[in-house]
Design a protein around this motif. Sequence first.
Motif, PDB file in Angstrom:
ATOM      1  N   THR A   3       0.852  -1.183   0.000  1.00  0.00           N
ATOM      2  CA  THR A   3       0.000   0.000   0.000  1.00  0.00           C
ATOM      3  C   THR A   3       0.894   1.240   0.000  1.00  0.00           C
ATOM      4  N   ILE A   4       0.496   2.251  -0.770  1.00  0.00           N
ATOM      5  CA  ILE A   4       1.241   3.514  -0.823  1.00  0.00           C
ATOM      6  C   ILE A   4       0.469   4.541  -0.017  1.00  0.00           C
ATOM      7  N   THR A   5       1.140   5.182   0.934  1.00  0.00           N
ATOM      8  CA  THR A   5       0.491   6.180   1.779  1.00  0.00           C
ATOM      9  C   THR A   5       1.222   7.510   1.670  1.00  0.00           C
ATOM     10  N   LEU A   6       0.505   8.531   1.225  1.00  0.00           N
ATOM     11  CA  LEU A   6       1.039   9.894   1.161  1.00  0.00           C
ATOM     12  C   LEU A   6       0.402  10.692   2.290  1.00  0.00           C
ATOM     13  N   SER A   7       1.231  11.335   3.110  1.00  0.00           N
ATOM     14  CA  SER A   7       0.727  12.096   4.259  1.00  0.00           C
ATOM     15  C   SER A   7       1.243  13.529   4.199  1.00  0.00           C
ATOM     16  N   LYS A   8       0.318  14.482   4.091  1.00  0.00           N
ATOM     17  CA  LYS A   8       0.648  15.909   4.094  1.00  0.00           C
ATOM     18  C   LYS A   8       1.775  16.227   3.104  1.00  0.00           C
ATOM     19  N   LEU A   9       1.733  15.601   1.942  1.00  0.00           N
ATOM     20  CA  LEU A   9       2.827  15.697   0.977  1.00  0.00           C
ATOM     21  C   LEU A   9       2.865  17.075   0.325  1.00  0.00           C
ATOM     22  N   VAL A  10       4.051  17.687   0.324  1.00  0.00           N
ATOM     23  CA  VAL A  10       4.245  19.034  -0.223  1.00  0.00           C
ATOM     24  C   VAL A  10       5.468  19.031  -1.128  1.00  0.00           C
ATOM     25  N   LYS A  11       5.389  19.795  -2.213  1.00  0.00           N
ATOM     26  CA  LYS A  11       6.549  19.982  -3.082  1.00  0.00           C
ATOM     27  C   LYS A  11       6.646  21.435  -3.514  1.00  0.00           C
ATOM     28  N   HIS A  12       7.776  22.070  -3.145  1.00  0.00           N
ATOM     29  CA  HIS A  12       8.094  23.433  -3.574  1.00  0.00           C
ATOM     30  C   HIS A  12       9.268  23.371  -4.535  1.00  0.00           C
ATOM     31  N   TYR A  13       9.170  24.134  -5.620  1.00  0.00           N
ATOM     32  CA  TYR A  13      10.308  24.290  -6.516  1.00  0.00           C
ATOM     33  C   TYR A  13      10.940  25.650  -6.285  1.00  0.00           C
ATOM     34  N   LYS A  22       0.306  20.466  -2.673  1.00  0.00           N
ATOM     35  CA  LYS A  22      -0.064  21.208  -1.471  1.00  0.00           C
ATOM     36  C   LYS A  22      -0.694  20.304  -0.406  1.00  0.00           C
ATOM     37  N   GLY A  23       0.137  19.701   0.419  1.00  0.00           N
ATOM     38  CA  GLY A  23      -0.346  18.964   1.582  1.00  0.00           C
ATOM     39  C   GLY A  23      -1.299  17.839   1.274  1.00  0.00           C
ATOM     40  N   ILE A  24      -0.947  16.970   0.344  1.00  0.00           N
ATOM     41  CA  ILE A  24      -1.858  15.911  -0.118  1.00  0.00           C
ATOM     42  C   ILE A  24      -1.820  14.692   0.791  1.00  0.00           C
ATOM     43  N   ASP A  25      -3.003  14.184   1.113  1.00  0.00           N
ATOM     44  CA  ASP A  25      -3.174  12.911   1.811  1.00  0.00           C
ATOM     45  C   ASP A  25      -3.864  11.943   0.849  1.00  0.00           C
ATOM     46  N   LEU A  26      -3.231  10.800   0.609  1.00  0.00           N
ATOM     47  CA  LEU A  26      -3.796   9.821  -0.322  1.00  0.00           C
ATOM     48  C   LEU A  26      -3.255   8.445   0.011  1.00  0.00           C
ATOM     49  N   THR A  27      -4.136   7.445  -0.038  1.00  0.00           N
ATOM     50  CA  THR A  27      -3.734   6.052   0.166  1.00  0.00           C
ATOM     51  C   THR A  27      -4.103   5.239  -1.070  1.00  0.00           C
ATOM     52  N   ALA A  57      10.485  15.095  -1.518  1.00  0.00           N
ATOM     53  CA  ALA A  57       9.395  15.888  -0.958  1.00  0.00           C
ATOM     54  C   ALA A  57       9.957  17.099  -0.209  1.00  0.00           C
ATOM     55  N   SER A  58       9.195  18.206  -0.240  1.00  0.00           N
ATOM     56  CA  SER A  58       9.546  19.387   0.541  1.00  0.00           C
ATOM     57  C   SER A  58       8.905  19.343   1.917  1.00  0.00           C
ATOM     58  N   GLY A  59       7.926  18.486   2.084  1.00  0.00           N
ATOM     59  CA  GLY A  59       7.237  18.325   3.358  1.00  0.00           C
ATOM     60  C   GLY A  59       6.364  17.098   3.314  1.00  0.00           C
ATOM     61  N   GLY A  60       6.002  16.590   4.501  1.00  0.00           N
ATOM     62  CA  GLY A  60       5.175  15.393   4.562  1.00  0.00           C
ATOM     63  C   GLY A  60       5.997  14.132   4.403  1.00  0.00           C
ATOM     64  N   SER A  61       5.315  13.041   4.068  1.00  0.00           N
ATOM     65  CA  SER A  61       6.002  11.753   3.982  1.00  0.00           C
ATOM     66  C   SER A  61       5.354  10.845   2.953  1.00  0.00           C
ATOM     67  N   ILE A  62       6.148   9.851   2.494  1.00  0.00           N
ATOM     68  CA  ILE A  62       5.682   8.804   1.583  1.00  0.00           C
ATOM     69  C   ILE A  62       6.080   7.472   2.180  1.00  0.00           C
ATOM     70  N   GLU A 219      -3.832  20.228  -5.572  1.00  0.00           N
ATOM     71  CA  GLU A 219      -4.688  19.680  -4.522  1.00  0.00           C
ATOM     72  C   GLU A 219      -5.607  18.609  -5.099  1.00  0.00           C
ATOM     73  N   ILE A 220      -5.961  17.632  -4.268  1.00  0.00           N
ATOM     74  CA  ILE A 220      -6.926  16.613  -4.668  1.00  0.00           C
ATOM     75  C   ILE A 220      -8.330  17.139  -4.409  1.00  0.00           C
ATOM     76  N   GLN A 221      -9.142  17.153  -5.449  1.00  0.00           N
ATOM     77  CA  GLN A 221     -10.512  17.641  -5.342  1.00  0.00           C
ATOM     78  C   GLN A 221     -11.489  16.550  -4.897  1.00  0.00           C
ATOM     79  N   GLN A 222     -11.237  15.321  -5.350  1.00  0.00           N
ATOM     80  CA  GLN A 222     -12.125  14.208  -4.990  1.00  0.00           C
ATOM     81  C   GLN A 222     -11.440  12.892  -5.299  1.00  0.00           C
ATOM     82  N   VAL A 223     -11.664  11.899  -4.449  1.00  0.00           N
ATOM     83  CA  VAL A 223     -11.176  10.541  -4.676  1.00  0.00           C
ATOM     84  C   VAL A 223     -12.374   9.607  -4.632  1.00  0.00           C
TER      85      VAL A 223
END
Length: 392
Positions: A3-13, A22-27, A57-62, A219-223
């Motif tokens: 299973t892949i878990t993304l928690s508060k994932l952020v990426k800044h260039y 922007k702070g994505i949560d997705l499993t 990642a610039s923030g959060g975790s994978i 941002e994720i609008q809907q899953v």
Amino acid sequence: MPTITLSKLVKHYPGSQSAAVKGIDLTVQDGEFMCLLGPSGCGKTTMLRMIAGIESASGGSIQIGDQLVDSVSDAQFVPPEQRGIGLVFQSYALWPHMTVERNVDFGLRLQKVPPQEREQRCQEVMEKLRIAQYAKRYPSQLSGGQQQRVALARMLAVNPKVLLLDEPLSNLDAALRLEMRSELRRIHETFGTTIVFVSHDQWEAMTLATRIAVMSEGEIQQVGTPDEIYAQPANPFVAQFIGNPRINWLEPRTFCQSALGHYLAPLMVRQDNLVKLGVRPESIVINDDPTGFPATVTNIIPTGGSWVIELQSGDVTLTHSTQIKPRWALRQEVHCQLPLDALHGFDHQGKRLNLLPIQTSNQPTTAACSYSNAETSHRLSSERSSFSTLQL
């Protein structure tokens, strides 16, 4: 498969004023076919590259399975080659000087797999992808679809825990894309691999994915499942992005004195909530029933097996689609009805509303608005034998 878990994932260039992600949560569940769907620049490829380890990642975790592969707070970063992931790019990236067989076993050679095992695994995956007969050919001697199969075979041969696909069908023509969609479904059923697929094509997402994550501006609008995304869009962006022809938008308060406004009057019981109303083109019912609202046929467009009909009601233009050859003529006046269960209502914040019918003594079917339960699921059908409609 993990299973892949993304928690508060952020990426800044560097140099960018806003985050690409922007702070994505997705499993992504074990064995799932997840599609990241959205317009260009929404951050879907950036997410895929972070899962692969090409971007940090610039923030959060994978987390992939039990392994934390990227975390800023824990100062943890696992290199791409140690993540057990296969990545297929938009370009096939095949070695032009190697035969199909050598391209497919390239990863196995890097892993120093014994020759006999390497040959066996290579042969098995080529047979499953139906390219074994091309084993001695070079990439330049193959069609686009065949080259795509070789790129997939190269990844599947190393038995990755996760397969990442970055718009792999975008370089193919329409016929090959259709063929490869069927191929990808068969690969997923055969290998049971966890797949994350990036696409901007809604039809690819709807026909391939078990679940879809619709993205916009990082941002994720809907899953949800394809049926849930289509039948119960969470906000106006999802409703408009999914569907072809696009959803019809109505703003009842802008034409309240018109025939369409009177027809929709029951929906305005709570005017503070209902601001925007949408109806899919295939959900509009055209008939001779005078209880509907009047409209004029302004255009009939054949699209090969289906027809798009443009309707004008006062200042409002509606698009209707049908797979039944229309019997209406240009400039003919018709009556239209909107099935209550096919309407999508949103408030001023873009939140989805439930449109609930209320029985009264003076009006057989009216409606009020309330906020929807996230677990409620409605499935649209293009062929309705029975439905409830709003009455004048």
